[in-house]
Scaffold this active site. Structure first.
Site, PDB file in Angstrom:
ATOM      1  N   CYS A  12      39.711  36.693  41.980  1.00  0.00           N
ATOM      2  CA  CYS A  12      39.979  35.277  42.197  1.00  0.00           C
ATOM      3  C   CYS A  12      39.778  34.470  40.920  1.00  0.00           C
ATOM      4  O   CYS A  12      38.655  34.091  40.577  1.00  0.00           O
ATOM      5  CB  CYS A  12      39.086  34.736  43.305  1.00  0.00           C
ATOM      6  SG  CYS A  12      39.351  32.990  43.603  1.00  0.00           S
ATOM      7  N   CYS A  37      38.350  30.948  41.493  1.00  0.00           N
ATOM      8  CA  CYS A  37      36.914  30.875  41.750  1.00  0.00           C
ATOM      9  C   CYS A  37      36.112  31.113  40.468  1.00  0.00           C
ATOM     10  O   CYS A  37      35.100  30.466  40.247  1.00  0.00           O
ATOM     11  CB  CYS A  37      36.480  31.946  42.751  1.00  0.00           C
ATOM     12  SG  CYS A  37      37.605  32.221  44.099  1.00  0.00           S
ATOM     13  N   ASP A  38      36.550  32.060  39.665  1.00  0.00           N
ATOM     14  CA  ASP A  38      35.679  32.552  38.599  1.00  0.00           C
ATOM     15  C   ASP A  38      36.167  32.282  37.181  1.00  0.00           C
ATOM     16  O   ASP A  38      35.439  32.546  36.229  1.00  0.00           O
ATOM     17  CB  ASP A  38      35.505  34.073  38.770  1.00  0.00           C
ATOM     18  CG  ASP A  38      34.907  34.417  40.123  1.00  0.00           C
ATOM     19  OD1 ASP A  38      34.085  33.622  40.603  1.00  0.00           O
ATOM     20  OD2 ASP A  38      35.282  35.455  40.699  1.00  0.00           O
TER      21      ASP A  38
END
Ligand code: NDP
Length: 321
Positions: free
Chosen positions: A139, A142-143
């Protein structure tokens, strides 16, 4: 919010992506008071994406999480009861169907709409799993921000890989895309966006043989499958998987008809499954289109199918909340 335990619902929706929430919206507007169990990733895959530019009605694009918040708000406005929880057991041998949420709370359903979606695939390398969350992720949204000024690798050649690699250039100093063939399958426009970005390098005909590092990612070992040559990229600190998805249908194995990769089979242009009263929509049954708009469309179809089916197959003494 009322207690659902032990009660019987006309429609239980499993999953809360575009398919599940559209099904919930339509079922709610048909006065079926649906309950939605949101699953492990409320809002579904779009909550891990950035800009959605291809959903009609948003001429300027919209952020994935915002769009899913809008979907949820619209469904709840008409009375859909959306809540945290995983359906962990389903018994469809008699009506009303029996479901168990979070392995302990029982409820019953006159009909079920399966909208469990799909999840990212992993390569299956031991070190990939060991270093998950320590530099290995599926992801970028997200990261990505954790990799400011660092060198990251994106694996895959589809639209997701293009999108994630392009997004990661906002943070990373360099993004290397590793693809097992000599051409991408991604759409031309997304490929071009990637090629135009000076921070991106592509390693064609290559696979990741190993992810290196003790506690965090400290490099990757690549292999060119045409020449057989291996190479280590020592400065890589992030590995982003973008190699496709697997349908989240394990709960229905042996119950619903599926193809060999686990996608639920629906009956000729409907959302009917082989079990009467169980309908399937979204990515759990679609490996071809897999778009938010098609998922939403099939969610609408599932609610309409369920409504009509319920009219034709009433269960006596249904106790709704
Ligand atoms: P895809 O299945 O389209 O692509 C997966 C990629 O990963 C392929 O290039 C495939 O290689 C490669 N791959 C698969 N397995 C492995 C493996 N074990 N090792 C190495 N490489 C592997 O998945 P996507 O997630 O990219 O896209 C799914 C769908 O979502 C598509 O329909 C896409 O169009 C859509 N999408 C649309 C977006 C948008 O429009 N904004 C954004 C993201 C996705 P190969 O090509 O050789 O098979």
């Amino acid at each position: 919010m009322s207690n659902f335990k032990g009660k019987t619902f006309k429609v239980v929706v499993i999953g809360s992506g575009p398919a599940g929430l559209t099904a919930a919206l339509y079922a709610a507007r048909a006065d079926l008071a649906p309950i939605v169990f949101e699953g492990p990733e409320p809002g579904g895959q779009l909550t891990t994406t950035t800009d959605v530019e291809n959903f009609p009605g948003y001429p300027q694009g919209v952020m994935g999480p915002k769009m899913m918040q809008d979907f949820r708000e619209q469904a709840t406005r008409f009375g859909a009861d959306c809540r945290w929880g995983m359906v962990t057991e389903v018994d469809t041998t008699k009506r009303p169907f029996r479901l168990v949420v979070d392995e302990q709370h029982e409820l019953f359903a006159e009909s079920i709409i399966v909208a469990t979606g799909a999840s990212a695939k992993w390569m299956g390398l031991p070190n990939e799993q060991r270093l998950r969350g320590k530099g290995v992720t599926a992801c970028a949204t997200c990261d990505g921000a954790f990799f400011r000024n660092e060198h990251v690798v994106v694996i895959g050649g589809g639209d997701t890989a293009m999108e994630e690699a392009t997004f990661l250039t906002k943070f990373a100093s360099k993004v290397t895309v590793v693809h097992r063939r000599d051409e991408f399958r991604a759409s031309k426009v997304m490929q071009q966006r990637l090629f135009d970005n000076p921070k991106v390098e592509v390693k064609w005909d290559s696979v990741v043989e190993d992810v290196l590092g003790d506690n965090v990612v400290q490099g990757v070992q690549l292999k060119n499958i045409k020449t057989g040559k291996s190479e280590i990229l020592e400065d890589v600190t992030g590995v982003f998987l973008a190699i496709g998805h697997k349908p989240n249908t394990d709960l229905f194995k042996g119950v619903l008809d599926m193809d060999e990769t686990g996608y639920i089979q629906t009956i000729a242009k409907t959302t009917y499954t082989n079990v009467e009263g169980v309908f399937a929509c979204g990515d759990a049954q679609d490996h071809v289109y897999r778009q938010a708009v098609t998922a939403a469309g099939s969610g609408c179809m599932a609610a309409i199918d369920a409504e009509r089916w319920l009219e034709e197959h009433p269960v006596e003494a249904t106790q709704n909340v």
